[in-house]
Scaffold this active site. Structure first.
Site, PDB file in Angstrom:
ATOM      1  N   TYR A   1       0.399  -5.348  -8.079  1.00  0.00           N
ATOM      2  CA  TYR A   1       0.037  -4.598  -6.874  1.00  0.00           C
ATOM      3  C   TYR A   1       1.072  -4.875  -5.784  1.00  0.00           C
ATOM      4  O   TYR A   1       1.411  -6.030  -5.529  1.00  0.00           O
ATOM      5  CB  TYR A   1      -1.348  -5.038  -6.387  1.00  0.00           C
ATOM      6  CG  TYR A   1      -1.835  -4.304  -5.150  1.00  0.00           C
ATOM      7  CD1 TYR A   1      -2.141  -2.945  -5.193  1.00  0.00           C
ATOM      8  CD2 TYR A   1      -1.997  -4.979  -3.941  1.00  0.00           C
ATOM      9  CE1 TYR A   1      -2.589  -2.279  -4.065  1.00  0.00           C
ATOM     10  CE2 TYR A   1      -2.452  -4.313  -2.804  1.00  0.00           C
ATOM     11  CZ  TYR A   1      -2.751  -2.969  -2.874  1.00  0.00           C
ATOM     12  OH  TYR A   1      -3.197  -2.303  -1.750  1.00  0.00           O
TER      13      TYR A   1
ATOM     14  N   ASP B   1       7.890  -9.827  -5.109  1.00  0.00           N
ATOM     15  CA  ASP B   1       6.817  -9.603  -4.143  1.00  0.00           C
ATOM     16  C   ASP B   1       6.021 -10.903  -4.068  1.00  0.00           C
ATOM     17  O   ASP B   1       5.191 -11.188  -4.935  1.00  0.00           O
ATOM     18  CB  ASP B   1       5.940  -8.430  -4.585  1.00  0.00           C
ATOM     19  CG  ASP B   1       4.771  -8.192  -3.624  1.00  0.00           C
ATOM     20  OD1 ASP B   1       4.588  -9.006  -2.699  1.00  0.00           O
ATOM     21  OD2 ASP B   1       4.051  -7.199  -3.814  1.00  0.00           O
TER      22      ASP B   1
ATOM     23  N   LYS C   1       0.177 -12.482   3.848  1.00  0.00           N
ATOM     24  CA  LYS C   1      -0.917 -13.441   3.654  1.00  0.00           C
ATOM     25  C   LYS C   1      -0.645 -14.800   4.315  1.00  0.00           C
ATOM     26  O   LYS C   1      -0.819 -14.917   5.514  1.00  0.00           O
ATOM     27  CB  LYS C   1      -1.260 -13.516   2.162  1.00  0.00           C
ATOM     28  CG  LYS C   1      -1.748 -12.130   1.679  1.00  0.00           C
ATOM     29  CD  LYS C   1      -2.336 -12.069   0.311  1.00  0.00           C
ATOM     30  CE  LYS C   1      -2.951 -10.699   0.081  1.00  0.00           C
ATOM     31  NZ  LYS C   1      -2.464  -9.933  -1.030  1.00  0.00           N
TER      32      LYS C   1
HETATM   33  C1  PLP Z   1      -2.032  -8.403  -0.877  1.00  0.00           C
HETATM   34  C2  PLP Z   1      -0.785  -7.969  -1.522  1.00  0.00           C
HETATM   35  C3  PLP Z   1      -0.016  -6.904  -1.024  1.00  0.00           C
HETATM   36  C4  PLP Z   1      -0.498  -6.049   0.130  1.00  0.00           C
HETATM   37  O1  PLP Z   1      -0.656  -6.771   1.302  1.00  0.00           O
HETATM   38  P1  PLP Z   1      -1.629  -6.186   2.471  1.00  0.00           P
HETATM   39  O2  PLP Z   1      -1.420  -7.154   3.589  1.00  0.00           O
HETATM   40  O3  PLP Z   1      -3.006  -6.193   1.891  1.00  0.00           O
HETATM   41  O4  PLP Z   1      -1.154  -4.829   2.795  1.00  0.00           O
HETATM   42  C5  PLP Z   1       1.190  -6.623  -1.607  1.00  0.00           C
HETATM   43  N1  PLP Z   1       1.648  -7.338  -2.650  1.00  0.00           N
HETATM   44  C6  PLP Z   1       0.937  -8.367  -3.179  1.00  0.00           C
HETATM   45  C7  PLP Z   1       1.505  -9.148  -4.313  1.00  0.00           C
HETATM   46  C8  PLP Z   1      -0.305  -8.704  -2.638  1.00  0.00           C
HETATM   47  O5  PLP Z   1      -1.001  -9.686  -3.199  1.00  0.00           O
END
Ligand code: PLP
Length: 412
Positions: A128, A223, A251
């Site tokens: 994701y 990511d 995060k």
């Molecule tokens: C949570 C997440 C996102 C998206 O971040 P948001 O702050 O929810 O938009 C993108 N990449 C990874 C790997 C994530 O865990």
């Protein structure tokens, strides 16, 4: 509000029942509006690695609040957080702050295309990268949990440029490069997958991607929105010793406030406006409150022994969970790295999303409900990683393992 929530992952659609409405959080605990206490393994989906509302972070925020919430102009704090990120994360020489992980991934994708002059991107099934159009192809997180097909509203012309491969499958990536010569801007992945449950890279996978991208004039992008400052202080790239060209974060670096970031080699990041021609902007980006929470959180994490403690604690938890399941006669495969863990109710190994789908989601739903009844809050999905924090004590872990023991027995 659609489905009663502000983000689909919070719904209980896949586990049954209604989402629990929280009133307050502190340390490893969350209390609902009826006053029930839960030991929390969601941690606001990652940020709460020091425990919820850590007193040092709260005090720093109160002080910052007095000086104003947003300047719309440079502030010293964003320079301090930038220095900390650059010092910590091996690939990052220059960094741009944004307001979410989605925004960071959206921007990095534009940068990949701008720098290489190529339009295609390779992503992996079950990973994701936020909800931008080009990434909503075989996506993880809520898309996987709800079993949604690729989202309506995303133009086919957009996703035509998104190529996908199974995680841990270097051969598939090699084939995509061969089939699309000089057209692929880069490969983006979660270096440890937390949005399809919890999947770790097999030995040689990250190294292989590093070589393949280099050979093909493409960029490697980690990511690390979830893994940054969680898998280790320098992220998965430090832990596994593989340095990508670009990195996205979110995060943990926001310490519970909305922050995202992308960074990497200065040569590439210099393309970003106003240093270069690639446009990306944000009214509230780098605001003093968000920067303060990030700085304090990283200060706490940079103390000696942080990650050893998290690793031991989380190891003990996952070993306990696996043991409880097996004692009750269930198939299970589970693992953890640092402050991240996950398990699937099926026989392992799970190396990609296809194998993850063998997990018994109906049984997970029952387990989830039993755990709630025993005061433990797990992500309401069989396809999300769990998170521990520095605030979880040995007693919390023991109580959690006992709750798992009783819950597995209850659903036998
Ligand atoms: C949570 C997440 C996102 C998206 O971040 P948001 O702050 O929810 O938009 C993108 N990449 C990874 C790997 C994530 O865990």
């Amino acid at each position: 509000m659609p489905g009663g929530v502000s983000s689909p992952v919070r719904a209980f659609k896949s586990v049954g029942g209604q989402p629990i409405v929280f009133d307050r959080v502190k340390g490893p605990y969350a209390w609902d509006v009826d006053g029930n206490r839960f030991i929390d393994y969601v941690g606001s989906w990652g940020p709460a690695i020091c425990g919820h509302s850590h007193p040092d972070v709260t005090a720093a925020l109160q002080e910052a609040l007095e000086k104003g919430t947003s300047f719309g102009a440079p502030c010293e704090l964003e320079n301090r957080l930038a220095s900390m990120v650059i010092d910590a994360v091996p690939s990052v020489e220059m960094v741009r702050f944004v307001n979410s992980g989605t925004e960071a991934c959206m921007a990095v994708l534009r940068l990949m295309r701008a720098f290489t002059g190529r339009d295609k991107v390779i992503k992996f099934e079950g990973c994701y990268h936020g909800h931008a159009d080009m990434f909503l192809v075989k996506a993880g997180s809520g898309v996987a949990t709800l079993g949604l097909p690729d989202s309506p509203g995303v133009p086919r012309s957009t996703t035509a440029n998104t190529l996908t491969a199974p995680y841990n499958d270097l051969e598939a990536v090699k084939e995509l490069f061969a089939e699309n010569p000089d057209a692929i801007s880069g490969v983006i992945l979660e270096p440890v997958v937390g949005n399809a449950g919890f999947i770790t890279p097999e030995p040689g996978f990250l190294e292989g991607l590093r070589e393949l991208t280099k050979e093909n004039g493409a960029l490697l992008v980690f990511d690390e929105v979830m893994t940054g400052f969680r898998i280790s202080y320098g992220g998965a790239q430090e832990r596994f010793g593989v340095t990508p060209d670009l990195t996205t974060m979110g995060k943990v670096i926001g310490g519970g406030l909305p922050v995202g970031a992308y960074g990497g080699k200065a040569e590439i990041m210099s393309m970003v406006a106003p240093a270069g021609p690639m446009y990306q902007a944000g009214t509230l980006s780098g605001n003093p409150l968000a920067m303060t929470a990030g700085i304090k959180t990283l200060e706490l994490l940079s103390q000696e022994g942080t990650y050893d403690r998290l690793e031991l604690l989380t190891n003990r938890l996952i070993e306990g969970i696996v043991d409880c399941a097996k004692s009750a006669g269930f198939e299970i495969t589970g693992s953890s790295i640092s402050a991240m863990f996950g398990f699937y109710l099926c026989q392992g190994p799970v190396r990609n999303f296809e194998e993850a789908k063998a997990s018994d989601t109906e049984r997970f739903g029952k387990l989830h409900r039993e755990m709630l009844n025993r005061g433990v809050y797990l992500a309401p999905s069989a396809f999300e990683a769990g998170f521990t924090s520095l605030a979880h004590s040995d007693d919390d872990i023991d109580a959690t393992i006992q709750a798992f023991r009783d819950s597995f027995e209850a659903i036998k």
